[in-house]
Scaffold this motif. Structure first.
Motif, PDB file in Angstrom:
ATOM      1  N   PHE A 165      -3.673 -13.966  20.965  1.00  0.00           N
ATOM      2  CA  PHE A 165      -2.719 -14.956  20.439  1.00  0.00           C
ATOM      3  C   PHE A 165      -1.538 -14.296  19.749  1.00  0.00           C
ATOM      4  N   VAL A 166      -1.848 -13.390  18.834  1.00  0.00           N
ATOM      5  CA  VAL A 166      -0.766 -12.821  18.028  1.00  0.00           C
ATOM      6  C   VAL A 166      -0.223 -11.543  18.657  1.00  0.00           C
ATOM      7  N   PRO A 225       0.824 -10.277  21.715  1.00  0.00           N
ATOM      8  CA  PRO A 225       2.077 -10.143  22.465  1.00  0.00           C
ATOM      9  C   PRO A 225       3.319 -10.345  21.596  1.00  0.00           C
ATOM     10  N   ALA A 226       3.289 -11.376  20.750  1.00  0.00           N
ATOM     11  CA  ALA A 226       4.448 -11.623  19.893  1.00  0.00           C
ATOM     12  C   ALA A 226       4.675 -10.426  18.976  1.00  0.00           C
ATOM     13  N   LEU A 227       3.586  -9.926  18.432  1.00  0.00           N
ATOM     14  CA  LEU A 227       3.688  -8.801  17.506  1.00  0.00           C
ATOM     15  C   LEU A 227       4.222  -7.564  18.216  1.00  0.00           C
ATOM     16  N   PHE A 249       6.226  -7.375  20.893  1.00  0.00           N
ATOM     17  CA  PHE A 249       7.671  -7.509  21.103  1.00  0.00           C
ATOM     18  C   PHE A 249       8.434  -7.307  19.796  1.00  0.00           C
ATOM     19  N   TYR A 250       7.902  -7.895  18.751  1.00  0.00           N
ATOM     20  CA  TYR A 250       8.562  -7.811  17.455  1.00  0.00           C
ATOM     21  C   TYR A 250       8.593  -6.365  16.963  1.00  0.00           C
ATOM     22  N   LEU A 251       7.452  -5.683  17.121  1.00  0.00           N
ATOM     23  CA  LEU A 251       7.391  -4.292  16.657  1.00  0.00           C
ATOM     24  C   LEU A 251       8.336  -3.412  17.467  1.00  0.00           C
ATOM     25  N   VAL A 252       8.226  -3.507  18.808  1.00  0.00           N
ATOM     26  CA  VAL A 252       8.975  -2.570  19.641  1.00  0.00           C
ATOM     27  C   VAL A 252      10.477  -2.853  19.580  1.00  0.00           C
ATOM     28  N   LEU A 253      10.858  -4.132  19.583  1.00  0.00           N
ATOM     29  CA  LEU A 253      12.276  -4.448  19.703  1.00  0.00           C
ATOM     30  C   LEU A 253      12.943  -4.835  18.387  1.00  0.00           C
ATOM     31  N   PHE A 254      12.179  -4.821  17.308  1.00  0.00           N
ATOM     32  CA  PHE A 254      12.812  -5.182  16.042  1.00  0.00           C
ATOM     33  C   PHE A 254      12.452  -4.192  14.938  1.00  0.00           C
ATOM     34  N   ILE A 255      11.153  -4.001  14.733  1.00  0.00           N
ATOM     35  CA  ILE A 255      10.742  -3.169  13.595  1.00  0.00           C
ATOM     36  C   ILE A 255      11.022  -1.693  13.867  1.00  0.00           C
ATOM     37  N   LEU A 289       5.496 -16.751  23.773  1.00  0.00           N
ATOM     38  CA  LEU A 289       4.860 -15.725  22.965  1.00  0.00           C
ATOM     39  C   LEU A 289       4.675 -16.177  21.526  1.00  0.00           C
ATOM     40  N   PRO A 337       1.590 -19.348  20.489  1.00  0.00           N
ATOM     41  CA  PRO A 337       0.209 -18.998  20.156  1.00  0.00           C
ATOM     42  C   PRO A 337       0.113 -18.210  18.852  1.00  0.00           C
ATOM     43  N   ALA A 338       1.041 -17.296  18.643  1.00  0.00           N
ATOM     44  CA  ALA A 338       1.004 -16.493  17.422  1.00  0.00           C
ATOM     45  C   ALA A 338       1.146 -17.393  16.204  1.00  0.00           C
ATOM     46  N   TYR A 379      -2.007 -19.434  15.643  1.00  0.00           N
ATOM     47  CA  TYR A 379      -3.103 -18.664  15.066  1.00  0.00           C
ATOM     48  C   TYR A 379      -2.836 -18.393  13.590  1.00  0.00           C
ATOM     49  N   PHE A 406       6.525 -11.210   9.867  1.00  0.00           N
ATOM     50  CA  PHE A 406       7.412 -11.800  10.880  1.00  0.00           C
ATOM     51  C   PHE A 406       8.659 -12.374  10.210  1.00  0.00           C
ATOM     52  N   ILE A 420      19.989  -3.071  14.009  1.00  0.00           N
ATOM     53  CA  ILE A 420      19.206  -2.606  15.149  1.00  0.00           C
ATOM     54  C   ILE A 420      20.063  -2.364  16.386  1.00  0.00           C
ATOM     55  N   LEU A 425      18.678   0.047  19.374  1.00  0.00           N
ATOM     56  CA  LEU A 425      18.330  -0.683  20.598  1.00  0.00           C
ATOM     57  C   LEU A 425      19.097  -0.127  21.790  1.00  0.00           C
ATOM     58  N   MET A 455      17.540   3.182  22.714  1.00  0.00           N
ATOM     59  CA  MET A 455      16.211   3.003  23.317  1.00  0.00           C
ATOM     60  C   MET A 455      16.320   2.483  24.743  1.00  0.00           C
ATOM     61  N   GLY A 487      12.635 -10.188  21.472  1.00  0.00           N
ATOM     62  CA  GLY A 487      12.236  -9.488  20.254  1.00  0.00           C
ATOM     63  C   GLY A 487      12.988 -10.001  19.034  1.00  0.00           C
ATOM     64  N   MET A 500      11.873 -13.466  17.573  1.00  0.00           N
ATOM     65  CA  MET A 500      10.528 -13.679  17.039  1.00  0.00           C
ATOM     66  C   MET A 500      10.522 -14.186  15.592  1.00  0.00           C
TER      67      MET A 500
END
Lengths: 327, 294
Positions: free
Chosen positions: A45-46, A48-50, A52-58, B103, B106-107, B110, B126, B137, B141, B144, B163, B166
């Motif tokens: 659940f979490v 995939p979102a995480l 994308f967020y990690l790789v493209l933002f954090i 994406l 569901p996150a 949960y 988040f 960024i 970006l 990358m 990204g 999110m």
């Protein structure tokens, strides 16, 4: 109700085909395994979102901090230079101008816009036709700021609409609206026009939550308009004001498009430096293609914007903190 | 029944401030309606100008179009290649928004439904992204994506938009899922539905409204996004509308202003937004405002 019945009957059949059956059984067995099983769902659940967020933002944010301590032209080796990008920035007049402009947008446009938005909220609160008025003033927020930049360029052109309108009024020698020094005030004006409606709608949402019997109490107690504002409306919408202030701080620091097109239409593509904001500085330093790209300095300037946002948001939250009034 | 009860309270509400009202209030109302009228008139004016040629726009800016000729649009469409840009913008906005919501939903579900310290911290993690200005960024970006050959690529742009969206989408949807009654899931669990099944079959249909709002808000923000697209896209066949518009404006400084074409370009940017707003207006403004008030 009738909708629920078929869903129930479908459920076991469906999960019978999928791998869901054993899971469903466990769920029925005990509450404990239900929790454990729910925890298992965390990754699908979490995850995939995480990711994308990690790789493209954090990760980019972390990388930005790293790059800002280096001298780097984008390709080739990086040289660690410590804080010297930052010290160089604060000696750079161009950057100081850009930072100053950003602060002007944040504070001057912010204050003017809030006063206007709040005044409009008070008028709108019990006006006939408020719904339609509110819907209309919200719409400009959805339009790309570029559009306003282009339109302002048309209006304030030497042969443009504003001068055409001024001519019959006897203004034969109108100011050079689009002269480099006048551009930034014009940008501020345009931004105020663009954003006031949006913040009015947010404040309205706050004011609308105030139950009408407070106003009735006011009327009974003989409160005048000012007292009603001071003792009912302001305290009860204080938290919404705080949210708006945070929102404006965050969004004003990244203002880019309008400046870019405002100035870009009047010259070589890069707006005159008098109008630069922090975001324009970052972009132009890295990608203008005119000089060797200085990625280190450019990211350092962006990190300063981030620091500015962080400090201001923490400050605003502290200043605006009040006991939340439940009503 | 309910009507006859409601009317008096409404009247009362409206009358109370008027008794304390004054000249100022009347002035306020007049100014406000002027502002509203100015907004509407501005929009109509832009649309009208898009149907006139540059010379008549300049000679009489308040003139009405003489005929509804689509000449400006066809020029903008073909010569300035707004067609490609529009196609790119539509596809990027649609694909990235669908994936963002797919994406984030569901996150958010949960995180809003399972109270634990980890989940609270994750939600906060988040939401913190909301405070990071996009210029931070931008350069990482670009570097990358360049490494993996995804600059000047719409796929790369899609990934970046997902990204970057999110924080807001998770923020909006966690708030939304929290507002839904928990009894629904308890009932589903009693009936033996698996948690995943509960999400897909029970929660998604109930949450349709909120998810649609999140989707359209992303659609709008990706449609308008400029800085990232300007940085990541280099060739005209990859341009999205805002980038195409900027390059169109910049060409004007050399070739003389084609205001007719420019107004047509503005219409291509604005009119889809207007259509979406007329369709879902209230939901959108609520999505952008109610969530903030909480």
């Amino acid at each position: 109700m009738s909708l629920k019945a078929p869903e129930r009957s479908v459920d076991p059949v469906d999960s019978g085909g999928a791998s869901g059956t054993p899971k469903a059984k466990k769920g029925r067995d005990s509450g404990g395994s239900m929790v454990a099983q729910r925890r298992k769902l965390m990754i699908p659940f979490v995850g995939p979102a995480l990711l994308f967020y990690l790789v493209l933002f954090i990760i980019p944010t972390g990388a930005a901090v790293w790059i800002s301590f280096n001298k780097w032209a984008g390709s080739g080796p990086m040289t660690w230079v410590g804080f010297s990008n930052y010290t160089a920035l604060f000696k750079d007049d161009l950057f100081k101008q850009a930072l100053w402009n950003t602060l002007l947008l944040l504070v001057v446009v912010g204050v003017v816009m809030f006063v206007l938005a709040f005044a409009m909220t008070l008028v709108l609160r019990d006006m006939a036709g408020r719904k339609i008025a509110r819907s209309i003033i919200f719409f400009p927020h959805l339009i790309n700021a570029l559009v306003y930049g282009v339109l302002a360029g048309f209006l304030f052109n030497p042969g443009g609409l504003v001068n055409t309108l001024l001519k019959p009024l006897g203004v034969t020698d109108p100011p050079q609206w689009l002269a480099q020094d006048n551009l930034f005030p014009l940008i501020m004006l345009t931004l105020t026009f663009m954003t006031t409606g949006y913040y009015t709608t947010i404040l309205m949402a706050g004011v609308d939550r105030i139950p009408p019997y407070y106003y009735e109490d006011c009327a009974m107690a003989g409160a005048n308009a000012w007292q009603r504002l001071r003792y009912v409306i302001l305290p009860l919408t204080w938290d919404v004001f705080g949210v708006c202030a945070v929102l404006w701080t965050i969004s004003s620091v990244k203002i880019f498009e309008i400046v870019w097109v405002f100035g870009g239409s009047s010259g070589s593509g890069i707006p005159p430096t008098q109008t630069w904001t922090a975001a324009v500085y970052t972009y132009a330093t890295a990608f203008s293609g005119e000089s060797l790209p200085a990625y280190g300095a450019a990211t350092a300037s962006a990190i300063i914007s981030l620091a500015l946002v962080t400090v201001l948001v923490v400050l605003i939250r502290r200043v605006m903190r009040r006991d939340v009034i439940e009503f | 029944m309910s009507l006859s009860v409601r009317v008096p309270t409404r009247l009362k509400r409206r009358r109370t401030p008027l008794s304390g009202g004054s000249v100022w209030r009347t002035i306020g109302i007049v100014l406000l309606w002027l502002f509203v009228a100015f907004n509407v008139a501005g929009l109509i004016w832009v649309i009208f100008q898009a149907f006139r040629d540059t010379r008549s726009i300049l000679s009489s800016p308040f003139g009405l179009p003489e005929s509804w000729s689509f000449e400006n649009f066809t020029t903008a469409w073909q010569v300035s290649d707004f067609a490609t840009a529009t196609f790119n913008s539509v596809s990027v906005a649609l694909i990235s928004s669908v994936l963002t919501v797919a994406l984030a939903a569901p996150a958010a579900y949960y995180l809003s439904r399972h109270e634990s310290r980890l989940n609270r911290n994750l939600t906060l993690f988040f939401i913190l992204g909301l405070g990071v200005p996009v210029q931070v960024i931008l350069i990482p970006l670009f570097v990358m994506l360049n490494e993996v050959n995804l600059t000047n690529s719409l796929i790369g742009l899609n990934l970046v938009y997902i990204g970057v969206s999110m924080p807001f989408t998770v923020f909006l949807l966690t708030g939304f899922f929290r507002s839904l009654p928990i009894e629904l899931e308890e009932a589903a669990a009693l009936d033996g539905a698996s948690p995943a099944g509960t999400f897909v079959r029970i929660m998604l249909p109930v949450a349709k409204g909120g998810i649609l709002t999140a989707f359209v808000l992303q659609l709008i923000s990706h449609w308008n996004e400029t800085l990232l697209a300007l940085t990541l896209l280099q060739s005209t066949d990859k341009y999205t509308l805002p980038v195409a518009l900027i390059s169109f404006v910049q060409q004007q400084t050399y070739s003389g202003a084609d205001w007719g074409g420019l107004f047509a370009g503005l219409c291509i940017v604005i009119l889809p937004l207007l259509a979406v707003y007329l369709w879902l207006g209230r939901k959108l403004s609520e999505g952008l405002t109610l969530g903030m008030g909480k």
